[in-house]
Design an enzyme around this catalytic site. Structure first.
Site, short mmCIF file in Angstrom:
data_model
loop_
_atom_site.label_atom_id
_atom_site.label_comp_id
_atom_site.label_asym_id
_atom_site.label_seq_id
_atom_site.Cartn_x
_atom_site.Cartn_y
_atom_site.Cartn_z
N TYR A 151 0.84 -1.21 0.00
CA TYR A 151 0.00 0.00 0.00
C TYR A 151 0.87 1.25 0.00
CZ TYR A 151 -3.79 3.16 1.53
OH TYR A 151 -4.71 4.18 1.63
N ASP A 152 1.81 1.31 0.95
CA ASP A 152 2.61 2.53 1.13
C ASP A 152 3.46 2.81 -0.11
OD1 ASP A 152 1.56 1.97 3.59
OD2 ASP A 152 3.40 2.28 4.72
N GLY A 154 3.15 1.42 -3.08
CA GLY A 154 2.28 1.57 -4.25
C GLY A 154 1.80 3.01 -4.38
N SER A 195 -14.58 1.89 12.65
CA SER A 195 -15.66 0.94 12.42
C SER A 195 -15.56 -0.22 13.41
CB SER A 195 -15.67 0.45 10.97
OG SER A 195 -14.37 0.22 10.50
N GLY A 213 -2.38 0.89 23.09
CA GLY A 213 -3.39 1.91 22.80
C GLY A 213 -2.86 3.32 22.91
N GLN A 215 -0.68 4.60 20.75
CA GLN A 215 -0.39 5.15 19.41
C GLN A 215 -1.50 6.14 19.04
OE1 GLN A 215 -1.61 2.14 20.05
NE2 GLN A 215 -2.48 1.10 18.28
N THR A 216 -1.14 7.11 18.20
CA THR A 216 -2.12 8.17 17.90
C THR A 216 -2.51 8.18 16.42
OG1 THR A 216 -0.50 9.89 17.34
CG2 THR A 216 -1.08 9.63 19.68
N ASP A 279 3.07 -0.79 12.48
CA ASP A 279 1.95 0.12 12.79
C ASP A 279 2.53 1.48 13.21
OD1 ASP A 279 -1.18 -0.54 13.54
OD2 ASP A 279 -0.40 1.16 14.67
N GLN A 282 2.56 7.34 15.60
CA GLN A 282 1.88 8.64 15.74
C GLN A 282 1.53 9.17 14.35
OE1 GLN A 282 4.70 11.32 17.55
NE2 GLN A 282 6.28 10.87 16.05
P1 NAD Z 1 -12.72 1.81 0.18
O1 NAD Z 1 -12.06 0.48 0.27
O2 NAD Z 1 -14.05 1.97 0.84
O3 NAD Z 1 -12.87 2.27 -1.33
C1 NAD Z 1 -11.98 1.90 -2.34
C2 NAD Z 1 -12.79 1.55 -3.59
O4 NAD Z 1 -11.89 1.19 -4.64
C3 NAD Z 1 -13.70 0.34 -3.37
O5 NAD Z 1 -14.99 0.64 -3.84
C4 NAD Z 1 -13.06 -0.77 -4.18
O6 NAD Z 1 -13.97 -1.73 -4.64
C5 NAD Z 1 -12.39 0.03 -5.29
N1 NAD Z 1 -11.26 -0.67 -5.91
C6 NAD Z 1 -10.23 -1.31 -5.31
N2 NAD Z 1 -9.40 -1.81 -6.23
C7 NAD Z 1 -9.91 -1.48 -7.45
C8 NAD Z 1 -9.50 -1.72 -8.78
N3 NAD Z 1 -8.39 -2.40 -9.06
N4 NAD Z 1 -10.28 -1.23 -9.80
C9 NAD Z 1 -11.42 -0.54 -9.53
N5 NAD Z 1 -11.85 -0.29 -8.28
C10 NAD Z 1 -11.10 -0.75 -7.25
O7 NAD Z 1 -11.68 2.87 0.76
P2 NAD Z 1 -11.85 4.43 1.03
O8 NAD Z 1 -11.61 4.65 2.46
O9 NAD Z 1 -13.08 4.93 0.40
O10 NAD Z 1 -10.57 4.99 0.25
C11 NAD Z 1 -10.68 5.62 -1.02
C12 NAD Z 1 -9.32 6.12 -1.44
O11 NAD Z 1 -8.82 7.07 -0.50
C13 NAD Z 1 -8.26 5.03 -1.56
O12 NAD Z 1 -7.43 5.28 -2.68
C14 NAD Z 1 -7.47 5.18 -0.28
O13 NAD Z 1 -6.14 4.74 -0.44
C15 NAD Z 1 -7.55 6.68 -0.04
N6 NAD Z 1 -7.39 6.99 1.39
C16 NAD Z 1 -8.39 6.77 2.28
C17 NAD Z 1 -8.20 7.05 3.62
C18 NAD Z 1 -9.27 6.84 4.66
O14 NAD Z 1 -9.02 7.05 5.84
N7 NAD Z 1 -10.48 6.47 4.30
C19 NAD Z 1 -6.96 7.56 4.05
C20 NAD Z 1 -5.96 7.75 3.12
C21 NAD Z 1 -6.18 7.48 1.78
N1 UDP Z 2 -6.42 -0.39 15.87
C1 UDP Z 2 -6.83 -0.84 17.13
N2 UDP Z 2 -7.88 -1.70 17.18
C2 UDP Z 2 -8.56 -2.11 16.08
C3 UDP Z 2 -8.15 -1.62 14.80
C4 UDP Z 2 -7.07 -0.77 14.76
O1 UDP Z 2 -6.25 -0.49 18.17
O2 UDP Z 2 -9.52 -2.88 16.23
C5 UDP Z 2 -5.30 0.58 15.82
C6 UDP Z 2 -4.23 0.23 14.79
O3 UDP Z 2 -3.26 -0.63 15.37
C7 UDP Z 2 -3.67 1.58 14.46
C8 UDP Z 2 -4.87 2.52 14.60
O4 UDP Z 2 -5.83 1.82 15.37
O5 UDP Z 2 -2.70 1.97 15.39
C9 UDP Z 2 -5.50 2.92 13.25
O6 UDP Z 2 -5.73 1.73 12.53
P1 UDP Z 2 -6.52 1.72 11.14
O7 UDP Z 2 -6.42 0.33 10.62
O8 UDP Z 2 -7.85 2.32 11.31
O9 UDP Z 2 -5.71 2.74 10.22
P2 UDP Z 2 -4.15 2.96 9.90
O10 UDP Z 2 -3.31 2.07 10.76
O11 UDP Z 2 -4.03 2.62 8.45
O12 UDP Z 2 -3.93 4.38 10.21
#
Ligand code: NAD
Ligand code: UDP
Ligand code: UDP
Length: 323
Positions: A151-152, A154, A195, A213, A215-216, A279, A282
């Site tokens: 992910y990172d 990519g 969620s 817990g 981490q921020t 993970d 902060q």
């Molecule tokens: P999400 O998983 O709900 O939405 C991603 C959508 O992309 C999904 O509908 C999925 O089916 C679609 N998708 C995945 N791979 C695909 C592919 N190969 N072709 C077509 N569709 C594809 O996630 P989100 O939280 O809505 O995130 C949306 C975007 O924002 C992502 O690019 C994510 O990296 C970026 N983002 C989100 C957050 C966040 O906190 N929600 C934070 C940082 C970046």
């Molecule tokens: N986390 C947690 N309990 C959970 C899910 C996540 O304590 O049930 C922690 C996780 O380890 C991270 C933070 O919450 O430190 C945010 O996690 P999330 O997966 O939402 O996003 P990201 O790590 O990508 O910021």
């Protein structure tokens, strides 16, 4: 009426059936635009867009962005990519392909159409940051071979591609670095912390705190984030980003758990579980640039944003308001 027609654009939103994409589409349709939603439904669901089924300016196309796409649009928001660690680690090779091949295809499309394209990048480009809060100038501290790397790295490569298309082909690009965002339509089982905690609290299950817990994260409500994305897309062409979009209010995961318990009135306990590898300790955005260049800042406090989020999951779980 004529004015709306003249300013109406045909906008492509990839990943539009996902959490952020579906909210963005609602807003764009509300502004009078036509929207083409392209999604392979890997993590997105038709439920997120079912209310648009018969909307005259909405169209859905099931398509994987790792394959070329030939459509005619005026603007592209490239959001396609699984965003939760559980989902993006499920098929890590496909995650990298989605970010990298997906970016190449959408940039190729934008190049042919000579249209603006916005990339949903992420705070994960900063990795486990040693600079706090994170400014756009910080190059990050990212493990290139770990479980989060698909992910990172990519997303980092996608940013490289965006800036090379900009320099090489004079493409108009916008790169948003999105920090943790939450709200209604998050996937029930995607494992993200907001969620998870809300669903666990509503079901009376223990809240799973990873590590100790301490981490921020800094949580942005989805409506604020969508505002920021649209402001960035509409900004002058010299504003390319990367630009941080997020809420600077920073919380430990324990504080988040306490807020969720208070809001839901749940008696659930907290249960400590192992911290996943790499993970970040902060995370907090420095949003000076967004304030100055976009006149944008989030307006929603965590407790205010959690309320509609809790209401959404209550209804999804079939629980009444008093449960
Ligand atoms: P999400 O998983 O709900 O939405 C991603 C959508 O992309 C999904 O509908 C999925 O089916 C679609 N998708 C995945 N791979 C695909 C592919 N190969 N072709 C077509 N569709 C594809 O996630 P989100 O939280 O809505 O995130 C949306 C975007 O924002 C992502 O690019 C994510 O990296 C970026 N983002 C989100 C957050 C966040 O906190 N929600 C934070 C940082 C970046
Ligand atoms: N986390 C947690 N309990 C959970 C899910 C996540 O304590 O049930 C922690 C996780 O380890 C991270 C933070 O919450 O430190 C945010 O996690 P999330 O997966 O939402 O996003 P990201 O790590 O990508 O910021
Ligand atoms: N592409 C696409 N839709 C288009 C134009 C291009 O999906 O309308 C894809 C194309 O298949 C190519 C990628 O975008 O793989 C990059 O296109 P570009 O023109 O930049 O590169 P080239 O085709 O010269 O390799």
């Amino acid at each position: 009426m004529a004015r709306i027609y003249e300013s109406r654009k045909r906008i492509l939103v990839t990943g539009g059936a996902g959490f952020l994409g579906s909210h963005l589409i609602d807003r764009l349709l509300g502004q009078g635009h036509e929207v083409l939603c392209v999604d392979n439904l890997f993590t997105g669901t038709k439920r997120n867009i079912e209310h648009l089924h018969s909307h005259p300016r909405f169209e859905f196309m099931r398509h994987d962005v790792t394959f070329p796409l030939f459509v005619e649009v005026d603007e592209i928001y490239n959001l396609a990519c699984p965003a939760s660690p559980i989902h993006y680690q499920h098929d890590p090779v496909q995650t990298t392909k989605t970010s990298v091949h997906g970016a190449i295809n959408m940039l190729g499309l934008a190049k042919r159409l000579r249209c603006r394209i916005l990339q949903a990048s992420t705070s994960e480009v900063y990795g486990d940051p040693s600079v706090h809060p994170q400014t756009e100038e910080y190059w990050g501290n990212v493990n290139p071979i770990g479980v989060r790397s698909c992910y990172d790295e990519g997303k980092r490569c996608a940013e490289t591609l965006f800036f090379d298309y900009h320099r090489q082909h004079r493409l108009e690009i916008k790169v948003a670095r999105i920090f943790n965002t939450y709200g209604p339509r998050m996937h029930l089982a995607d494992g993200r912390v907001v969620s998870n905690f809300v669903v666990q609290a509503l079901r009376g299950q223990s809240l799973t705190i990873y590590g100790d817990g301490s981490q921020t994260r800094s949580f942005c409500y989805v409506d604020d984030l969508v505002d920021g994305l649209i402001k960035l897309m509409e900004s002058p062409s010299e504003v390319t980003g990367p630009i941080n979009l997020g809420n600077p209010d920073e919380f430990t995961m324990r504080q988040l758990a306490e807020s969720v318990l208070k809001l839901t009135g749940s008696k659930s306990e907290m249960q400590l579980q192992p911290l996943p590898p790499d993970d970040p300790r902060q995370r907090q955005p420095d949003i000076t640039k967004a304030r100055q260049l976009l006149a944008w800042q989030p307006a929603t406090k965590l407790t205010d944003g959690l309320q509609p989020t809790v209401a959404y999951f209550r209804s999804l779980l079939g629980l009444s308001a008093s449960t």
